[in-house]
Scaffold this motif. Structure first.
Motif, PDB file in Angstrom:
ATOM      1  N   ASP A  38      -1.282  -8.897  -8.933  1.00  0.00           N
ATOM      2  CA  ASP A  38      -2.730  -8.800  -9.045  1.00  0.00           C
ATOM      3  C   ASP A  38      -3.081  -7.635  -9.979  1.00  0.00           C
ATOM      4  O   ASP A  38      -2.733  -6.489  -9.684  1.00  0.00           O
ATOM      5  N   PRO A  39      -3.751  -7.934 -11.092  1.00  0.00           N
ATOM      6  CA  PRO A  39      -4.050  -6.865 -12.055  1.00  0.00           C
ATOM      7  C   PRO A  39      -4.925  -5.753 -11.480  1.00  0.00           C
ATOM      8  O   PRO A  39      -4.975  -4.657 -12.041  1.00  0.00           O
ATOM      9  N   ALA A  40      -5.563  -6.007 -10.344  1.00  0.00           N
ATOM     10  CA  ALA A  40      -6.344  -4.940  -9.716  1.00  0.00           C
ATOM     11  C   ALA A  40      -5.415  -3.942  -9.010  1.00  0.00           C
ATOM     12  O   ALA A  40      -5.794  -2.810  -8.749  1.00  0.00           O
ATOM     13  N   LYS A  41      -4.199  -4.406  -8.702  1.00  0.00           N
ATOM     14  CA  LYS A  41      -3.271  -3.528  -7.980  1.00  0.00           C
ATOM     15  C   LYS A  41      -2.071  -3.124  -8.829  1.00  0.00           C
ATOM     16  O   LYS A  41      -1.427  -2.118  -8.551  1.00  0.00           O
ATOM     17  N   SER A  42      -1.719  -3.950  -9.806  1.00  0.00           N
ATOM     18  CA  SER A  42      -0.548  -3.685 -10.640  1.00  0.00           C
ATOM     19  C   SER A  42      -0.956  -3.651 -12.106  1.00  0.00           C
ATOM     20  O   SER A  42      -1.809  -4.436 -12.518  1.00  0.00           O
ATOM     21  N   THR A  43      -0.336  -2.768 -12.850  1.00  0.00           N
ATOM     22  CA  THR A  43      -0.592  -2.713 -14.290  1.00  0.00           C
ATOM     23  C   THR A  43       0.420  -3.616 -14.986  1.00  0.00           C
ATOM     24  O   THR A  43       1.616  -3.322 -14.989  1.00  0.00           O
ATOM     25  N   ILE A  44      -0.074  -4.716 -15.534  1.00  0.00           N
ATOM     26  CA  ILE A  44       0.818  -5.663 -16.207  1.00  0.00           C
ATOM     27  C   ILE A  44       0.633  -5.454 -17.716  1.00  0.00           C
ATOM     28  O   ILE A  44      -0.494  -5.494 -18.209  1.00  0.00           O
ATOM     29  N   GLY A  57       0.808  -1.217   0.000  1.00  0.00           N
ATOM     30  CA  GLY A  57       0.000   0.000   0.000  1.00  0.00           C
ATOM     31  C   GLY A  57       0.839   1.265   0.000  1.00  0.00           C
ATOM     32  O   GLY A  57       0.327   2.372   0.102  1.00  0.00           O
ATOM     33  N   GLU A  58       2.166   1.098  -0.126  1.00  0.00           N
ATOM     34  CA  GLU A  58       3.043   2.269  -0.073  1.00  0.00           C
ATOM     35  C   GLU A  58       3.250   2.932  -1.421  1.00  0.00           C
ATOM     36  O   GLU A  58       3.838   4.003  -1.512  1.00  0.00           O
ATOM     37  N   TYR A  59       2.812   2.241  -2.469  1.00  0.00           N
ATOM     38  CA  TYR A  59       3.079   2.764  -3.809  1.00  0.00           C
ATOM     39  C   TYR A  59       1.798   3.200  -4.493  1.00  0.00           C
ATOM     40  O   TYR A  59       0.772   2.539  -4.383  1.00  0.00           O
ATOM     41  N   ASP A  60       1.898   4.330  -5.172  1.00  0.00           N
ATOM     42  CA  ASP A  60       0.719   4.843  -5.851  1.00  0.00           C
ATOM     43  C   ASP A  60       0.420   4.051  -7.109  1.00  0.00           C
ATOM     44  O   ASP A  60      -0.730   3.912  -7.507  1.00  0.00           O
ATOM     45  N   LYS A  61       1.490   3.555  -7.734  1.00  0.00           N
ATOM     46  CA  LYS A  61       1.300   2.788  -8.959  1.00  0.00           C
ATOM     47  C   LYS A  61       2.376   1.723  -9.054  1.00  0.00           C
ATOM     48  O   LYS A  61       3.521   1.950  -8.660  1.00  0.00           O
ATOM     49  N   VAL A  62       2.012   0.552  -9.584  1.00  0.00           N
ATOM     50  CA  VAL A  62       2.993  -0.495  -9.841  1.00  0.00           C
ATOM     51  C   VAL A  62       2.840  -0.925 -11.306  1.00  0.00           C
ATOM     52  O   VAL A  62       1.752  -1.320 -11.725  1.00  0.00           O
ATOM     53  N   PHE A  63       3.912  -0.801 -12.063  1.00  0.00           N
ATOM     54  CA  PHE A  63       3.908  -1.221 -13.465  1.00  0.00           C
ATOM     55  C   PHE A  63       4.842  -2.410 -13.647  1.00  0.00           C
ATOM     56  O   PHE A  63       6.016  -2.345 -13.268  1.00  0.00           O
ATOM     57  N   ILE A  64       4.300  -3.485 -14.217  1.00  0.00           N
ATOM     58  CA  ILE A  64       5.116  -4.669 -14.474  1.00  0.00           C
ATOM     59  C   ILE A  64       5.085  -4.929 -15.984  1.00  0.00           C
ATOM     60  O   ILE A  64       4.018  -5.146 -16.559  1.00  0.00           O
TER      61      ILE A  64
END
Ligand code: TRP
Length: 360
Positions: A76-82, A34-41
């Protein structure tokens, strides 16, 4: 400032336990922190093509393998943009402008590029696309304004080069790019997990990898034949930890609660290591313990993969949605980059006015 993660992998094969302890496990923790505003993989297919241009089928087939591995470890695609790199055309455009900011000799000095050129035996016929991939990687990182890039140690020269490009761009034009910080794996074992044969490099051709997708029997077999200490012939002999693959894997996988559950004779790994070094502890017992630890870690991953494999079109749908989301972000950055360089002619009313005044 927002905190943004970007990282990725080349889709040239299934992901293995080295990827898991070196980066995947941490990515999931970061995603869930929960510390990151966005996660891109990112699945770096375009980068994979820089040294596999003659085998696009390999890259194409492995995109889904990597995506399945990602989702089964808990990304999790709900939390990370893959997303898939080649679908973000803005990256090429950024790369094209960054190329002006880097010299040929600087690329030649990049240690990762150097060693990969030797490894691939390119000698004097280095593809230009391969040679310039550090610049393209800087585009990947900056397009998403990544503040944090979790990668393996081998990627440090890439990050160094990206930071230089950021600095050069921001001082030459305007400060629109974000300086990325690297995040390395937690310990040495995680940084460089050896192959099951003790060789430093895990590789498909050496057959020394444990894949996340391997079934339980295969994992068991690979652990049974794992390289240990060649001088530890009798159980009573003192054992050595240096270069002992079983212990390196324990360093990477084992937590104190594993002892509570599977081997209460020892409180922790330090006690186990001390007994092994004293002598009187056989490899078979240690391997059995490692197997319990690893199967417990890998079992939920395998189970999730089995489920996900039932609906492959849904995985492509996730990648498509992720790529669309990623494109929007990259397009925004590209637009800022072009404004900073003042090549946004049609939006620059001042330019149009000045140029017309010149002819009045
Ligand atoms: N070079 C990375 C690898 O080989 C993959 C990659 C491409 C990457 N672009 C990236 C990693 C951007 C982090 C950030 O594994």
């Amino acid at each position: 400032m927002s905190k943004i993660i970007l990282t990725g992998d080349r889709p040239t094969g299934r992901l293995h336990v080295g990827h898991y302890v070196g980066s995947l496990r941490r990515r999931v923790e970061l995603q869930n922190s929960g510390e990151y505003d966005k996660v891109f993989i990112m699945i770096a297919d375009a980068q994979a093509l820089t040294d596999n241009f003659d085998n696009p089928e390999k890259v194409r087939e492995n995109i889904i393998e990597v995506a399945l591995d990602y989702l089964s470890v808990g990304l999790d695609p709900a939390k990370s943009t893959i997303f898939i790199q080649s679908q973000i055309q803005e990256l090429c455009e950024l790369c094209f402008y960054y190329m002006n900011l880097v010299t040929v000799s600087r690329l030649q000095r990049n240690p990762t590029v150097k060693s990969e050129i030797q490894l691939r035996k390119f000698e004097t016929s280095i593809p230009v696309g391969f040679f310039t991939y550090p610049i393209s990687q800087a585009a990947d990182i900056t397009a998403f304004k990544a503040t944090t890039v979790p990668v393996g140690e081998d990627q440090l020269p890439m990050l160094e080069q990206a930071k230089e490009i950021v600095h050069k761009f921001n001082t030459t034009y305007a400060p629109v790019l974000v300086d990325p910080e690297v995040l390395l794996p937690e310990n040495d074992a995680c940084r460089r997990l050896p192959g099951t044969d003790g060789k430093a490099k895990m590789s498909k051709s050496l057959g020394n990898c444990i894949y996340l997708a391997d079934d339980a029997d295969t994992v068991s077999q690979k652990i049974k034949t794992m390289y240990t200490d060649p001088l530890h012939l009798k159980v009573s002999d003192p054992g050595h930890l240096e270069g002992n693959t079983v212990f390196t894997y324990l360093d990477a996988f084992c937590r104190p609660e594993h002892f509570e559950r599977f081997w209460p004779d020892y409180a922790n790994l330090e006690e186990l290591k001390a007994h092994y070094q004293r002598g009187g502890l056989g490899d078979v017992k240690v391997k059995k313990f490692l197997e319990k630890v690893m199967q417990e870690t890998l079992e939920p991953i395998r189970a999730r993969r089995k489920e996900l494999e039932k609906d492959i079109p849904a995985i492509y749908e996730i990648l498509k949605k992720g790529s669309e989301e990623a494109r929007e972000v990259a397009a925004q950055t590209l637009s800022e980059v072009k404004s900073a360089m003042r090549i946004n002619y049609f939006e620059d009313m001042d330019l149009i006015r000045r140029q017309s005044e010149k002819y009045m």
